[in-house]
Design a protein around this motif. Structure first.
Motif, PDB file in Angstrom:
ATOM      1  N   MET A   1       0.840  -1.203   0.000  1.00 28.62           N
ATOM      2  CA  MET A   1       0.000   0.000   0.000  1.00 28.62           C
ATOM      3  C   MET A   1       0.881   1.262   0.000  1.00 28.62           C
ATOM      4  N   LEU A   2       0.446   2.254  -0.751  1.00 32.96           N
ATOM      5  CA  LEU A   2       1.219   3.489  -0.864  1.00 32.96           C
ATOM      6  C   LEU A   2       0.313   4.687  -0.575  1.00 32.96           C
ATOM      7  N   ILE A   3       0.820   5.588   0.256  1.00 31.80           N
ATOM      8  CA  ILE A   3       0.090   6.838   0.502  1.00 31.80           C
ATOM      9  C   ILE A   3       0.988   7.992   0.058  1.00 31.80           C
ATOM     10  N   VAL A   4       0.458   8.846  -0.813  1.00 37.28           N
ATOM     11  CA  VAL A   4       1.191  10.065  -1.162  1.00 37.28           C
ATOM     12  C   VAL A   4       0.503  11.209  -0.416  1.00 37.28           C
ATOM     13  N   LYS A   5       1.239  11.841   0.479  1.00 33.47           N
ATOM     14  CA  LYS A   5       0.626  12.893   1.299  1.00 33.47           C
ATOM     15  C   LYS A   5       1.251  14.257   0.993  1.00 33.47           C
TER      16      LYS A   5
END
Ligand code: NIG
Ligand code: FE
Length: 409
Positions: A1-5
């Motif tokens: 899973m990847l989160i770009v914040k």
């Protein structure tokens, strides 16, 4: 899973089909945004405000910068032997591109070098170019054959693409362009070469599953409209969808033919007449425009605004090849599209993402940042789209994500 914040601006076209007219520039812009992708590399969520905190997820901090979809280069001649640096002096002396070809140079000089190269050599060279393209933000790339002009070498070029597809991050889409020039063995026997393509090479390419598209260089002294039609129809018969190099230098009916054959794309179009533009609009054909080629060949710039106004979806690509455009930087083509075609930044963004994906049959899966699409995205060294277009000439891409994984920074 990847989160770009901490995305300062998330800019993306929307949907699964090419956008035309006013829709070309009608993109979605989110301020202070985030994006979440799942373990399969698919986008599951975009939103504004604070990013969700999910245990175990990889977090990428965009530090207030622009995020866009990965760039799709919908027109390249990636696989070739040698270079043509010796043609620079001829060009500077004013010798026309088609004259160099007619004298046995140009494309034919690259054919000699490509015939002499092995599949491994071609793949290695293509791989080096792809690594540079990836660092410049290209995450998907179309590749044309057309420097073999015989069964064996055309297949070798396409096999080199197949070898590279999956062995490095840039996703590749193959186009068969056996009709790129008349090979010397067939001088004086045009019919014989067209027959070789339609009866032998196209069926073999299709049988081996080596290409999705069939393309023809429809140009003065290369292939005329009737020959182009014959070749493209043969491709269609074997399941290869049509593309066409049309009206690059002279308008000899290529763009009209594109619309009539419902070609997926017509490419170059520097000299496209109104009738050709109308035909493409009626046929649902994407115009793939190549401004770096206009620049390098010192030709006029295609009439992008007329095409957009006529309802033709416009894509922009590099045309990377050893002759008319030895440049693989899609960011440069984007700058030229903005300054020379007078396309708005939003229109250019659609042109190098969603519309480019549509030109290679990938708009259902690529080209936008929306739930359900593949997480191919870029973090730019710019706060927003306007700023990224205002500057030019350097690599403005900081981080490249392909299918949810960081592949360059
Ligand atoms: O797209 N126009 C035909 N083919 C290429 C040039 C190929 C070459 O010069 O090697 C193009 O411009
Ligand atoms: Fe081309």
């Amino acid at each position: 899973m990847l989160i770009v914040k901490n995305i300062g601006q998330l800019a993306t076209a929307e949907g699964q089909r090419a956008r035309s007219g006013d829709g070309q520039g009608a993109i979605r812009v989110l301020k202070d945004a985030y994006l979440v992708a799942d373990d399969r590399g698919q986008i599951v969520q975009t939103g504004t405000g604070r990013a969700p905190e999910l245990p175990g997820a990889e977090v990428l901090d965009a530090e207030g910068c622009l995020v866009t979809p990965g760039l799709v280069d919908a027109h390249t001649h990636l696989i070739f032997g040698g270079w043509r640096a010796h043609e620079l002096m001829l060009k500077l002396q004013g010798v026309p591109y088609l004259e160099i070809l007619a004298a046995g140079g140009g494309i034919l000089s690259t054919v000699r070098a490509t015939r002499a190269a092995s599949e491994a050599e071609l793949a290695e060279k293509g791989g080096k170019a792809l690594a540079k393209m990836l660092s410049l933000g290209t995450t998907t790339c179309e590749c044309k054959s057309g420097y073999g002009l015989d069964l064996e070498t055309e297949l070798r070029q396409l096999r080199a693409v197949k070898r590279l597809n999956g062995s490095q991050p840039v996703e590749l889409v193959s186009t068969f362009l056996g009709a790129h020039a008349l090979p010397p063995e067939y001088a004086g026997n045009r019919e014989g070469y067209v027959k070789l393509l339609t009866d032998t090479v196209i069926p073999q390419v299709a049988k081996e599953g080596l290409a999705e598209y069939c393309d023809v260089f429809c140009e003065t002294g290369v292939f005329d409209r009737e020959e182009a039609e014959q070749i493209l129809r043969a491709g269609q018969k074997y399941g290869l969808r049509s593309k066409i190099h049309a009206d690059e230098i002279d308008a000899i009916g290529g763009s009209q033919l594109a619309g009539e054959l419902r070609a997926v794309s017509a490419e170059h179009l520097i000299a496209a007449p109104d009738a050709g533009i109308a035909s493409m609009a009626a046929g649902g054909t994407v115009a793939v425009l190549l401004p770096a080629t206009s620049f390098y060949l010192e030709k006029p710039f295609a009439r992008a605004r007329a095409m957009i106004e006529a309802g033709v979806p416009v894509a922009v690509a590099t045309d990377f090849n050893p002759g008319s455009c030895p440049c693989l930087n899609l960011q440069l083509a984007m700058s030229l599209a903005c300054y020379k075609y007078r396309m708005k930044p939003e229109e250019v963004l659609t042109a190098v993402t969603l519309n480019a994906a549509a030109a290679i049959g990938r708009a259902d899966r690529l080209g936008t940042l929306e739930p359900g699409k593949q997480a191919d995205l870029l973090i730019w060294d710019a706060p927003d789209l306007e700023h990224s277009f205002y500057r030019f000439g350097e690599n403005q891409v900081k981080t490249v994500v392909k299918k949810g994984a960081v592949v360059g920074r």
